[in-house]
Design a protein around this motif. Structure first.
Motif, PDB file in Angstrom:
ATOM      1  N   ASP A  68       0.814  -1.210   0.000  1.00 52.02           N
ATOM      2  CA  ASP A  68       0.000   0.000   0.000  1.00 52.02           C
ATOM      3  C   ASP A  68       0.846   1.258   0.000  1.00 52.02           C
ATOM      4  O   ASP A  68       0.511   2.253  -0.636  1.00 52.02           O
ATOM      5  CB  ASP A  68      -0.897   0.035   1.257  1.00 52.02           C
ATOM      6  CG  ASP A  68      -2.057  -0.923   1.111  1.00 52.02           C
ATOM      7  OD1 ASP A  68      -2.294  -1.399  -0.014  1.00 52.02           O
ATOM      8  OD2 ASP A  68      -2.699  -1.212   2.130  1.00 52.02           O
ATOM      9  N   ASN A  69       1.945   1.204   0.752  1.00 53.77           N
ATOM     10  CA  ASN A  69       2.738   2.418   0.946  1.00 53.77           C
ATOM     11  C   ASN A  69       3.839   2.580  -0.101  1.00 53.77           C
ATOM     12  O   ASN A  69       4.636   3.490  -0.029  1.00 53.77           O
ATOM     13  CB  ASN A  69       3.362   2.415   2.350  1.00 53.77           C
ATOM     14  CG  ASN A  69       4.222   1.175   2.581  1.00 53.77           C
ATOM     15  OD1 ASN A  69       4.281   0.290   1.720  1.00 53.77           O
ATOM     16  ND2 ASN A  69       4.878   1.122   3.727  1.00 53.77           N
ATOM     17  N   SER A  70       3.888   1.693  -1.090  1.00 50.76           N
ATOM     18  CA  SER A  70       4.914   1.849  -2.115  1.00 50.76           C
ATOM     19  C   SER A  70       4.351   2.613  -3.307  1.00 50.76           C
ATOM     20  O   SER A  70       3.138   2.685  -3.497  1.00 50.76           O
ATOM     21  CB  SER A  70       5.428   0.490  -2.570  1.00 50.76           C
ATOM     22  OG  SER A  70       4.441  -0.162  -3.327  1.00 50.76           O
ATOM     23  N   THR A  71       5.258   3.177  -4.072  1.00 49.18           N
ATOM     24  CA  THR A  71       4.829   3.910  -5.259  1.00 49.18           C
ATOM     25  C   THR A  71       4.577   2.901  -6.373  1.00 49.18           C
ATOM     26  O   THR A  71       5.484   2.191  -6.770  1.00 49.18           O
ATOM     27  CB  THR A  71       5.938   4.872  -5.721  1.00 49.18           C
ATOM     28  OG1 THR A  71       6.379   5.614  -4.593  1.00 49.18           O
ATOM     29  CG2 THR A  71       5.436   5.810  -6.800  1.00 49.18           C
ATOM     30  N   PRO A  72       3.351   2.810  -6.829  1.00 49.82           N
ATOM     31  CA  PRO A  72       3.113   1.843  -7.896  1.00 49.82           C
ATOM     32  C   PRO A  72       3.827   2.288  -9.171  1.00 49.82           C
ATOM     33  O   PRO A  72       4.074   3.465  -9.368  1.00 49.82           O
ATOM     34  CB  PRO A  72       1.604   1.869  -8.077  1.00 49.82           C
ATOM     35  CG  PRO A  72       1.147   3.153  -7.498  1.00 49.82           C
ATOM     36  CD  PRO A  72       2.156   3.564  -6.471  1.00 49.82           C
ATOM     37  N   VAL A  73       4.176   1.332  -9.995  1.00 48.90           N
ATOM     38  CA  VAL A  73       4.780   1.658 -11.280  1.00 48.90           C
ATOM     39  C   VAL A  73       3.681   2.246 -12.157  1.00 48.90           C
ATOM     40  O   VAL A  73       2.646   1.634 -12.351  1.00 48.90           O
ATOM     41  CB  VAL A  73       5.379   0.402 -11.927  1.00 48.90           C
ATOM     42  CG1 VAL A  73       5.940   0.733 -13.291  1.00 48.90           C
ATOM     43  CG2 VAL A  73       6.461  -0.185 -11.035  1.00 48.90           C
ATOM     44  N   LYS A  74       3.930   3.441 -12.630  1.00 45.81           N
ATOM     45  CA  LYS A  74       2.910   4.125 -13.420  1.00 45.81           C
ATOM     46  C   LYS A  74       3.048   3.776 -14.890  1.00 45.81           C
ATOM     47  O   LYS A  74       3.876   4.347 -15.583  1.00 45.81           O
ATOM     48  CB  LYS A  74       3.066   5.641 -13.255  1.00 45.81           C
ATOM     49  CG  LYS A  74       2.748   6.148 -11.857  1.00 45.81           C
ATOM     50  CD  LYS A  74       1.366   6.790 -11.815  1.00 45.81           C
ATOM     51  CE  LYS A  74       1.002   7.214 -10.399  1.00 45.81           C
ATOM     52  NZ  LYS A  74       1.878   8.265  -9.906  1.00 45.81           N
ATOM     53  N   THR A  75       2.263   2.830 -15.322  1.00 42.20           N
ATOM     54  CA  THR A  75       2.220   2.540 -16.746  1.00 42.20           C
ATOM     55  C   THR A  75       0.981   3.217 -17.307  1.00 42.20           C
ATOM     56  O   THR A  75      -0.117   3.010 -16.828  1.00 42.20           O
ATOM     57  CB  THR A  75       2.189   1.027 -17.011  1.00 42.20           C
ATOM     58  OG1 THR A  75       3.464   0.484 -16.688  1.00 42.20           O
ATOM     59  CG2 THR A  75       1.912   0.733 -18.463  1.00 42.20           C
ATOM     60  N   GLU A  76       1.232   4.072 -18.289  1.00 45.04           N
ATOM     61  CA  GLU A  76       0.127   4.865 -18.822  1.00 45.04           C
ATOM     62  C   GLU A  76      -0.215   4.449 -20.242  1.00 45.04           C
ATOM     63  O   GLU A  76      -0.866   5.168 -20.977  1.00 45.04           O
ATOM     64  CB  GLU A  76       0.523   6.349 -18.797  1.00 45.04           C
ATOM     65  CG  GLU A  76       0.782   6.852 -17.390  1.00 45.04           C
ATOM     66  CD  GLU A  76       1.713   8.059 -17.376  1.00 45.04           C
ATOM     67  OE1 GLU A  76       2.133   8.498 -18.458  1.00 45.04           O
ATOM     68  OE2 GLU A  76       1.990   8.553 -16.270  1.00 45.04           O
ATOM     69  N   GLY A  77       0.239   3.286 -20.627  1.00 44.18           N
ATOM     70  CA  GLY A  77      -0.023   2.814 -21.985  1.00 44.18           C
ATOM     71  C   GLY A  77      -1.513   2.687 -22.242  1.00 44.18           C
ATOM     72  O   GLY A  77      -2.329   2.632 -21.326  1.00 44.18           O
ATOM     73  N   THR A  78      -1.840   2.633 -23.521  1.00 47.27           N
ATOM     74  CA  THR A  78      -3.236   2.614 -23.950  1.00 47.27           C
ATOM     75  C   THR A  78      -3.924   1.310 -23.569  1.00 47.27           C
ATOM     76  O   THR A  78      -5.121   1.281 -23.316  1.00 47.27           O
ATOM     77  CB  THR A  78      -3.285   2.824 -25.476  1.00 47.27           C
ATOM     78  OG1 THR A  78      -2.632   4.048 -25.763  1.00 47.27           O
ATOM     79  CG2 THR A  78      -4.699   2.872 -25.987  1.00 47.27           C
ATOM     80  N   GLY A  79      -3.206   0.246 -23.528  1.00 52.96           N
ATOM     81  CA  GLY A  79      -3.815  -1.028 -23.173  1.00 52.96           C
ATOM     82  C   GLY A  79      -2.805  -2.124 -23.329  1.00 52.96           C
ATOM     83  O   GLY A  79      -1.885  -2.024 -24.137  1.00 52.96           O
ATOM     84  N   TYR A  80      -2.988  -3.133 -22.525  1.00 54.23           N
ATOM     85  CA  TYR A  80      -1.967  -4.159 -22.485  1.00 54.23           C
ATOM     86  C   TYR A  80      -2.637  -5.490 -22.208  1.00 54.23           C
ATOM     87  O   TYR A  80      -3.479  -5.588 -21.324  1.00 54.23           O
ATOM     88  CB  TYR A  80      -0.984  -3.799 -21.379  1.00 54.23           C
ATOM     89  CG  TYR A  80      -0.249  -4.975 -20.868  1.00 54.23           C
ATOM     90  CD1 TYR A  80       0.746  -5.544 -21.636  1.00 54.23           C
ATOM     91  CD2 TYR A  80      -0.582  -5.550 -19.661  1.00 54.23           C
ATOM     92  CE1 TYR A  80       1.413  -6.661 -21.186  1.00 54.23           C
ATOM     93  CE2 TYR A  80       0.076  -6.663 -19.206  1.00 54.23           C
ATOM     94  CZ  TYR A  80       1.074  -7.210 -19.977  1.00 54.23           C
ATOM     95  OH  TYR A  80       1.715  -8.321 -19.530  1.00 54.23           O
ATOM     96  N   VAL A  81      -2.296  -6.510 -22.982  1.00 56.46           N
ATOM     97  CA  VAL A  81      -2.819  -7.847 -22.735  1.00 56.46           C
ATOM     98  C   VAL A  81      -1.682  -8.849 -22.903  1.00 56.46           C
ATOM     99  O   VAL A  81      -0.617  -8.523 -23.424  1.00 56.46           O
ATOM    100  CB  VAL A  81      -3.969  -8.223 -23.708  1.00 56.46           C
ATOM    101  CG1 VAL A  81      -5.179  -7.328 -23.502  1.00 56.46           C
ATOM    102  CG2 VAL A  81      -3.513  -8.186 -25.159  1.00 56.46           C
ATOM    103  N   LEU A  82      -1.918 -10.052 -22.440  1.00 55.00           N
ATOM    104  CA  LEU A  82      -0.973 -11.143 -22.648  1.00 55.00           C
ATOM    105  C   LEU A  82      -1.648 -12.161 -23.562  1.00 55.00           C
ATOM    106  O   LEU A  82      -2.736 -12.654 -23.247  1.00 55.00           O
ATOM    107  CB  LEU A  82      -0.595 -11.780 -21.310  1.00 55.00           C
ATOM    108  CG  LEU A  82       0.328 -10.925 -20.444  1.00 55.00           C
ATOM    109  CD1 LEU A  82       0.248 -11.324 -18.987  1.00 55.00           C
ATOM    110  CD2 LEU A  82       1.775 -11.035 -20.928  1.00 55.00           C
ATOM    111  N   CYS A  83      -1.030 -12.448 -24.699  1.00 51.83           N
ATOM    112  CA  CYS A  83      -1.571 -13.431 -25.636  1.00 51.83           C
ATOM    113  C   CYS A  83      -0.963 -14.792 -25.352  1.00 51.83           C
ATOM    114  O   CYS A  83       0.262 -14.927 -25.317  1.00 51.83           O
ATOM    115  CB  CYS A  83      -1.230 -13.054 -27.079  1.00 51.83           C
ATOM    116  SG  CYS A  83      -1.962 -11.515 -27.609  1.00 51.83           S
TER     117      CYS A  83
END
Lengths: 161, 161
Positions: free
Chosen positions: B85-100
């Motif tokens: 909770d107290n950590s800085t999340p990694v800010k990924t601002e990409g449009t969308g991401y999936v795993l195929c």
């Protein structure tokens, strides 16, 4: 957890399934996929293995819509796709997501990614096990994705706090 | 594009860099990483290759904090990590991401993932080239990540609109 019906087998029926490949797919705002592919080539030395496009649909549309460009990178495959304004974006609600790239030369890799247009974030630090690597740096690419550049993984084990 | 200084080489100096591995890293809200690992084992047959944890820091903390669990899946490696909770999340601002994930049996794979607690989204459709595969279904896992379950990739080429 809500479960929806699937064809040819309900949730009770658990089949043996094998998977032949795992490919992260990165969506970018159309028509920037072609630029993103170029960035991943310049920044990380990715090699394009194929591209599926729709042909131009408007005379004034300069770039074809990239359904999927397939890039080979570090023995893996990533896919880069244009997402049109009018399409439903894939809603990923995960807490956070990065791509870890392992290399012997963390600093050179970051410098190369930055020279291609990425932005280094923070300092290179001794990893806290995030990638099971020793040294870790961070680069955000122009399309919003975060890449951890790590020295090669050690054997994972219990770390002391 | 803003560029920050990096040690041992400015943006002008472009070195030859090679990468030895690419590993998608999925963050989950602490302490759910252990559950997520179990889900990926049950849903997709992932095999755990290692786990780096902090030992329990509180007597009442039942699960150790997972810095990184390493899972082998379809010839690739994914990392699963607890985010506190107290950590800085990694800010990924990409449009969308999936795993195929590619498999010969899309329906069985979806059924298995659903039986493990995933949620199937939409119908299995003939792919529009998104994965360069023929048939594509979608599963959202309990941690917010979207997986495309695809039949194996064909050679990418120009698609007709």
């Amino acid at each position: 957890m809500a479960q929806e019906e699937v064809q040819n087998g309900g949730p009770e029926k658990v089949a043996e399934v094998s998977f032949t490949a795992l490919k992260p797919q990165l969506m970018v705002e159309a028509p920037k996929a072609a630029d993103a592919v170029q960035f991943y080539k310049s920044a990380f030395g990715a090699v394009e293995a194929g591209r599926t496009v729709y042909p131009k649909r408007k005379a004034d549309q300069e770039q074809p819509h990239v359904l999927s460009a397939q890039l080979e990178l570090a023995g893996s495959t990533i896919l880069v796709s244009d997402i049109a304004d009018n399409s439903t974006p894939v809603k990923t609600e995960g807490t956070g997501y990065v791509l870890c790239l392992e290399t012997e030369d963390v600093e050179a890799a970051i410098a190369k990614a930055v020279s291609a247009g990425g932005v280094a974030e923070g300092e290179v630090t001794e990893g806290d096990g995030a990638c099971c690597g020793g040294r870790v740096g961070k680069v955000k690419d122009p399309y919003g994705y975060v890449w951890l550049i790590c020295s090669p993984a050690k054997k994972c084990g219990d770390a002391e706090a």
